[in-house]
Design a protein around this motif. Sequence first.
Motif, PDB file in Angstrom:
ATOM      1  N   ILE A   1      -8.995  48.054 -25.871  1.00 17.65           N
ATOM      2  CA  ILE A   1      -9.957  48.742 -25.000  1.00 17.65           C
ATOM      3  C   ILE A   1     -11.367  48.221 -25.272  1.00 17.65           C
ATOM      4  N   PHE A   2     -11.685  47.988 -26.531  1.00 17.61           N
ATOM      5  CA  PHE A   2     -12.988  47.421 -26.871  1.00 17.61           C
ATOM      6  C   PHE A   2     -13.167  46.040 -26.236  1.00 17.61           C
ATOM      7  N   LEU A   3     -12.145  45.203 -26.268  1.00 14.68           N
ATOM      8  CA  LEU A   3     -12.250  43.845 -25.721  1.00 14.68           C
ATOM      9  C   LEU A   3     -12.405  43.835 -24.204  1.00 14.68           C
ATOM     10  N   LEU A   4     -12.014  44.924 -23.525  1.00 12.98           N
ATOM     11  CA  LEU A   4     -12.215  44.999 -22.078  1.00 12.98           C
ATOM     12  C   LEU A   4     -13.692  44.977 -21.694  1.00 12.98           C
ATOM     13  N   SER A   5     -14.569  45.252 -22.645  1.00 14.95           N
ATOM     14  CA  SER A   5     -16.003  45.264 -22.350  1.00 14.95           C
ATOM     15  C   SER A   5     -16.584  43.853 -22.242  1.00 14.95           C
ATOM     16  N   PHE A   6     -15.807  42.840 -22.639  1.00 14.46           N
ATOM     17  CA  PHE A   6     -16.280  41.461 -22.561  1.00 14.46           C
ATOM     18  C   PHE A   6     -15.912  40.840 -21.210  1.00 14.46           C
ATOM     19  N   GLU A   7     -16.684  39.850 -20.793  1.00 11.69           N
ATOM     20  CA  GLU A   7     -16.383  39.119 -19.565  1.00 11.69           C
ATOM     21  C   GLU A   7     -15.281  38.112 -19.870  1.00 11.69           C
ATOM     22  N   LEU A   8     -14.082  38.404 -19.418  1.00 12.33           N
ATOM     23  CA  LEU A   8     -12.909  37.604 -19.711  1.00 12.33           C
ATOM     24  C   LEU A   8     -12.186  37.266 -18.416  1.00 12.33           C
ATOM     25  N   PRO A   9     -11.370  36.212 -18.413  1.00 13.86           N
ATOM     26  CA  PRO A   9     -10.591  35.890 -17.203  1.00 13.86           C
ATOM     27  C   PRO A   9      -9.714  37.067 -16.778  1.00 13.86           C
ATOM     28  N   GLY A  10      -9.461  37.136 -15.475  1.00 10.60           N
ATOM     29  CA  GLY A  10      -8.689  38.253 -14.954  1.00 10.60           C
ATOM     30  C   GLY A  10      -7.331  38.405 -15.601  1.00 10.60           C
ATOM     31  N   PHE A  11      -6.640  37.278 -15.865  1.00 12.97           N
ATOM     32  CA  PHE A  11      -5.321  37.354 -16.482  1.00 12.97           C
ATOM     33  C   PHE A  11      -5.408  37.992 -17.861  1.00 12.97           C
ATOM     34  N   VAL A  12      -6.423  37.630 -18.641  1.00 15.38           N
ATOM     35  CA  VAL A  12      -6.589  38.184 -19.982  1.00 15.38           C
ATOM     36  C   VAL A  12      -6.860  39.686 -19.901  1.00 15.38           C
ATOM     37  N   LEU A  13      -7.666  40.083 -18.916  1.00 13.18           N
ATOM     38  CA  LEU A  13      -7.943  41.514 -18.752  1.00 13.18           C
ATOM     39  C   LEU A  13      -6.666  42.289 -18.454  1.00 13.18           C
ATOM     40  N   PHE A  14      -5.804  41.725 -17.599  1.00  8.21           N
ATOM     41  CA  PHE A  14      -4.543  42.400 -17.291  1.00  8.21           C
ATOM     42  C   PHE A  14      -3.659  42.505 -18.536  1.00  8.21           C
ATOM     43  N   VAL A  15      -3.633  41.453 -19.358  1.00 10.15           N
ATOM     44  CA  VAL A  15      -2.844  41.492 -20.587  1.00 10.15           C
ATOM     45  C   VAL A  15      -3.371  42.578 -21.519  1.00 10.15           C
ATOM     46  N   LEU A  16      -4.698  42.647 -21.666  1.00 11.33           N
ATOM     47  CA  LEU A  16      -5.290  43.661 -22.537  1.00 11.33           C
ATOM     48  C   LEU A  16      -4.999  45.070 -22.022  1.00 11.33           C
ATOM     49  N   VAL A  17      -5.074  45.260 -20.702  1.00 13.56           N
ATOM     50  CA  VAL A  17      -4.767  46.573 -20.128  1.00 13.56           C
ATOM     51  C   VAL A  17      -3.301  46.929 -20.364  1.00 13.56           C
ATOM     52  N   GLY A  18      -2.403  45.937 -20.226  1.00 12.67           N
ATOM     53  CA  GLY A  18      -0.993  46.196 -20.474  1.00 12.67           C
ATOM     54  C   GLY A  18      -0.724  46.603 -21.919  1.00 12.67           C
ATOM     55  N   ILE A  19      -1.356  45.900 -22.872  1.00 11.84           N
ATOM     56  CA  ILE A  19      -1.195  46.268 -24.284  1.00 11.84           C
ATOM     57  C   ILE A  19      -1.805  47.645 -24.541  1.00 11.84           C
ATOM     58  N   ALA A  20      -2.959  47.900 -23.920  1.00 17.17           N
ATOM     59  CA  ALA A  20      -3.586  49.218 -24.070  1.00 17.17           C
ATOM     60  C   ALA A  20      -2.679  50.316 -23.538  1.00 17.17           C
ATOM     61  N   GLY A  21      -1.958  50.045 -22.434  1.00 19.14           N
ATOM     62  CA  GLY A  21      -1.021  51.029 -21.905  1.00 19.14           C
ATOM     63  C   GLY A  21       0.116  51.300 -22.875  1.00 19.14           C
TER      64      GLY A  21
END
Length: 443
Positions: A342-362
């Motif tokens: 969730i902390f890493l979602l605050s960074f400007e990252l590629p869309g695919f990486v954001l989806f991976v982080l959201v999936g792990i957060a879920g």
Amino acid sequence: MTSDPAPAEPTPSGPVPSRPEPAARTRSRALVVALCCATIVIDGYDLIVYGTVVPSLLDGSAEWKLSEAETGRIGAYALVGMLFGAMLTGTVTDLVGRRRIMLGCITWFTAAMGLAAIAPTPGFFGAARFLAGLGLGGVVPTAIALTIEYAHPRHRSRTNGLMFSGYSVGGILAALTAIVVLPQLGWRAMFWIGVALGVALLPVAWRMLPESASFLLARGRREEAERLARRYRLALEEPPAHTDSAPRGLSTLKALFVPRYVAGTLLFWLGTGVGLLLVYGLNTWLAQIMREAGYPLGSALAFLLVLNLGAILGTPLFGALADRVGSKPVTVGMFLAAALCIFLLSFELPGFVLFVLVGIAGACTIGTTILVNAYTANFYPAHMRATGLGWALGVGRLGAVLGPIYGAFILASGWGLDANFYAFAAPAVLGAVAMLLIPALRK
């Protein structure tokens, strides 16, 4: 849960005799878990559906002119209902039985979803969501208690994880349905679909859902309990002898606070509350946060879908790991992983990486909460299980109630987009500390 033959396991009064059963009988455990899972699918749909309609309710052309604060409060009403529903039914189910509670709650929340669909005013809508919450809160501890009982003893965490992944299946169903239905039929149709799901499940559950064998045994109905144990290849967990120190009825609540259990009881309440704050805060506001980050509605709803998909994929794996190495290290690690993602979602990252982080957060928010439920259920003996779990979920609902309000406050604070992610990462660290401090009980 397994279809492999397993010997009856010993209880304080010796093993329950069992005769070899046909293969169809040994699969009956899976049917019980599947019915519990189907109920939780609808529970997940009926709760997460509100997050899918929030952007529509906040749209400038919506029929009701709601502010973010008003929307957050309405989101909390169902969770307040769940608080009371979980505490009440978690206690009553140990008195009247799991089956009656499950059937009554399905009927109740289905009717309340219909009231939400026809709501003429925001106030009526909020009241309907509160009523739905009473039923939704009641099915959760009951479904978990039945699943823990009917699961194979060596696979309880994994089986409970599989069963409760139905919550995320319901969330995905809500998100996918919203992408198609909202532009065409509007937000009310989303609630009518919830009604249809409940109406479809009720007659199946009425016909096929068995009672808890442990409940029957505790009520002195030994012959019925042993018949169920033979049919489903269960090991009966004998209740304590009826002495002055043996908890009975409502006195089971007092037993949660005896020296042996009190520290675990309070820490499970805290861990459950933190987990539910994350689950309902993110499910209510993630789509809107992503809208404000510049994503169109369809893409914003896709993040909500991925959040719940991550839980479906990750929870059974983490549940199997918890069965192998123990619930404490797994739940601590998952809370910490959620905080980092969730902390890493605050960074400007590629869309695919954001989806991976959201999936792990879920997986590590919804999934962690599911495993905390299994940890709680296994912490208490069978005769206290539904009460201990019901009160952990009931008091923990304070976190669920706070989640939508908390998210609304941060979103409206003007502190910037990144503050939304920091605000949800911090409670995850607190959850890890609570799980780390759970005491080990000697059997």
